[in-house]
Write a protein that holds these residues in place. Structure first.
Motif, PDB file in Angstrom:
ATOM      1  N   ILE A  20      33.161   3.298  10.745  1.00 30.67           N
ATOM      2  CA  ILE A  20      33.412   3.349   9.496  1.00 30.67           C
ATOM      3  C   ILE A  20      35.059   3.285   9.582  1.00 30.67           C
ATOM      4  O   ILE A  20      35.835   2.659   8.626  1.00 30.67           O
ATOM      5  N   THR A  21      35.516   3.973  10.262  1.00 27.75           N
ATOM      6  CA  THR A  21      37.019   4.472  10.462  1.00 27.75           C
ATOM      7  C   THR A  21      37.686   3.192  10.823  1.00 27.75           C
ATOM      8  O   THR A  21      38.827   2.740  10.181  1.00 27.75           O
ATOM      9  N   ARG A  24      37.618   0.710   7.824  1.00 25.03           N
ATOM     10  CA  ARG A  24      38.231   1.118   6.805  1.00 25.03           C
ATOM     11  C   ARG A  24      39.831   0.951   6.967  1.00 25.03           C
ATOM     12  O   ARG A  24      40.441   0.666   6.149  1.00 25.03           O
ATOM     13  N   TYR A  42      37.678   5.239  -2.588  1.00 28.07           N
ATOM     14  CA  TYR A  42      36.632   4.447  -2.131  1.00 28.07           C
ATOM     15  C   TYR A  42      36.475   3.556  -3.106  1.00 28.07           C
ATOM     16  O   TYR A  42      36.709   3.567  -4.176  1.00 28.07           O
ATOM     17  N   GLN A  47      30.100   3.886  -0.738  1.00 24.39           N
ATOM     18  CA  GLN A  47      30.827   4.196   0.413  1.00 24.39           C
ATOM     19  C   GLN A  47      30.813   5.708   0.547  1.00 24.39           C
ATOM     20  O   GLN A  47      30.685   6.365   1.639  1.00 24.39           O
TER      21      GLN A  47
END
Length: 76
Positions: A20-21, A24, A42, A47
């Motif tokens: 996710i990091t 993103r 978001y 999310q």
């Protein structure tokens, strides 16, 4: 058995968190100015729910795994 379960759960949560990091913030996430680039906005509620749901699931599972057994509560 509990140690194997906790280890597997931790690996899954760390992998999902890192994924996710990276998705993103991009591949250059470890630059000097990483903290300055953090954003808490978001794109959708899905999310937000996915990320915090994962963290809550991890915390509740850890509480269950480390709770005392029935025998320990009875004093046997």
């Amino acid at each position: 058995m509990r140690l194997k379960f906790v280890t597997l759960l931790m690996v899954v949560v760390v992998c999902v968190g890192v994924t996710i990091t990276v998705l993103r913030f991009g591949v250059g996430v470890l630059e000097d100015n990483f903290v300055a680039q953090l954003s808490t906005h978001y794109e959708s509620s899905a999310q937000f729910m996915a990320f915090y749901g994962l963290l809550n699931l991890y915390i509740f599972t850890m509480a269950y795994v480390y709770s005392p057994s029935e025998r320990a509560l009875m004093g046997e």
